[in-house]
Write an enzyme that holds these catalytic residues in place. Sequence first.
Site, PDB file in Angstrom:
ATOM      1  N   GLY A 162       0.838  -1.301  -0.480  1.00  0.00           N
ATOM      2  CA  GLY A 162       0.186   0.234  -0.066  1.00  0.00           C
ATOM      3  C   GLY A 162       0.778   1.733   0.049  1.00  0.00           C
ATOM      4  O   GLY A 162       1.157   1.857  -0.664  1.00  0.00           O
TER       5      GLY A 162
ATOM      6  N   CYS B 141      -8.761  22.834  16.898  1.00  0.00           N
ATOM      7  CA  CYS B 141      -9.086  23.301  18.368  1.00  0.00           C
ATOM      8  C   CYS B 141      -8.309  21.563  19.551  1.00  0.00           C
ATOM      9  O   CYS B 141      -8.752  20.839  19.879  1.00  0.00           O
ATOM     10  CB  CYS B 141     -10.015  23.511  19.173  1.00  0.00           C
TER      11      CYS B 141
HETATM   12  C1  PLP Z   1      -2.513  -2.630   5.778  1.00  0.00           C
HETATM   13  C2  PLP Z   1      -2.305  -3.363   5.103  1.00  0.00           C
HETATM   14  C3  PLP Z   1      -1.262  -3.831   4.046  1.00  0.00           C
HETATM   15  C4  PLP Z   1      -0.547  -2.794   3.200  1.00  0.00           C
HETATM   16  O1  PLP Z   1       0.662  -1.784   3.937  1.00  0.00           O
HETATM   17  P1  PLP Z   1       1.558  -1.234   3.517  1.00  0.00           P
HETATM   18  O2  PLP Z   1       2.579  -1.024   5.037  1.00  0.00           O
HETATM   19  O3  PLP Z   1       0.695   0.124   3.312  1.00  0.00           O
HETATM   20  O4  PLP Z   1       2.779  -1.659   2.339  1.00  0.00           O
HETATM   21  C5  PLP Z   1      -1.331  -4.583   2.913  1.00  0.00           C
HETATM   22  N1  PLP Z   1      -2.244  -6.088   4.025  1.00  0.00           N
HETATM   23  C6  PLP Z   1      -3.000  -6.143   4.894  1.00  0.00           C
HETATM   24  C7  PLP Z   1      -3.649  -7.425   5.407  1.00  0.00           C
HETATM   25  C8  PLP Z   1      -2.853  -4.324   5.578  1.00  0.00           C
HETATM   26  O5  PLP Z   1      -3.984  -4.541   6.621  1.00  0.00           O
END
Ligand code: PLP
Length: 433
Positions: free
Chosen positions: A292, A362
């Site tokens: 991600g 705030c």
């Molecule tokens: C958040 C998450 C990802 C992605 O993680 P990154 O650190 O953004 O690469 C992948 N798989 C699962 C199950 C996640 O919860």
Amino acid sequence: MICNNLSINEQGHLCFAGIDTTLLAEKYGTPLYLMDENRIRERCRTYITAMKEAFGDKAAPLYASKAASFKQIYRIMKEEGMGIDVVSAGEIYTAVSIGFPLEHAYFHSNNKTDEDIDFAMEHGIGYFVVDNEEELKAIDRIAARRSIRQNILLRLTPGIDPHTYEEVATGKVDSKFGSAIETGQAKSITAFSLSLSNINLKGFHCHVGSQVFDSDVFLQSADIMLGFIKEMKDSLGLHTEILDLGGGYGVRYLDSDPMIDIAENIRTVGAHIHKKCADLGIALPTIHMEPGRSIVADAGLTLYTVGTIKKIPGYKNYVSIDGGMADNPRYALYKSSYTVLLANRATEDEETFTCSLVGRCCESGDIIQENITLPANTKRGDLVAVLTTGAYNYSMASNYNRLTRPPVVMLKDGTDFIAVKRESLADLCANDL
Ligand SMILES: *Cc1c(COP(=O)(O)O)cnc(C)c1O
């Protein structure tokens, strides 16, 4: 510069993806999220190419939507041939609205409601990544009602501490996510899945954490997961088709953060997995990874306008901006690091002063970053850039204090266009009766 899509032009203005950020601020106003579309596509291709080389044609990266979820992101993922992870009906709805092929979507979350499950099936979700037995029963029941056999992966916790922040470590035995291998719950949920007539168990998933720089973490979790797959083959006769190793590769927020070569890392993990499968006498499953952050983080940058500057002699200095925790809650949540600079005077750093960059909400905790240095003559009206904000900023944004969420402007091949409009005051009242 921390990232090669940043530069400084002759006027001393910060440029992002080759475009002068001061012109973008003038055109769209601040606060403003910018995203470098070419960079996002480049990162997708890095994963796709490396994974195919390491694991063959069926291997695929899945973009973890929660890092940044809006229509244009799903268009990019569709065009690049990425799969996606989704965690809610909202993310599914957004993906479906641009025609993303949902058979390539994997539905995560530790608590899917019956409505979520039904909604996902309605839209033909490819896989559920099942967290626990209760959820498994619900999926089986709803699949039976729909007369389908639902493909699933089981989320397991391999029992690894990835040595990153506690808040983002998810693979430990006591995690709220998944079923632990160590306690025997993983084996029992596997056996249970095989007994359900509307469930098609395709494989296993794990995700040990986020902001991981050490390929060792992936090697360790692969070993544990492949060991488990071998055990399930021997004890239950299960042929595992898919192994998902999760996401989590780190990105650079500061110059001092390590640089990570994702392609090289995947090659290392690939070689290791091939050998381990051969040693265990099991077939190589289709390998998935779910990046991600590393897909979108350094494709993003946020621009703010400086407002109040407060100097408290003998104590500290505050520079207030026209955004804050409502558009970037990560410092408030995790004390996340960011690199901050003046976008309209990016080269003037002879004389500096130390300050906290704070938002307009705030809350005393409304901080973007503490102990940063800005030019000593920083003043009202200056433009501040916070770098590497492409992941978990827009997607975590709120309307706290009834602030409107900033727009997301995409930069592509020297052009700029709005991907998400700035919220209006009327939008804030849209659901008020
Ligand atoms: C958040 C998450 C990802 C992605 O993680 P990154 O650190 O953004 O690469 C992948 N798989 C699962 C199950 C996640 O919860």
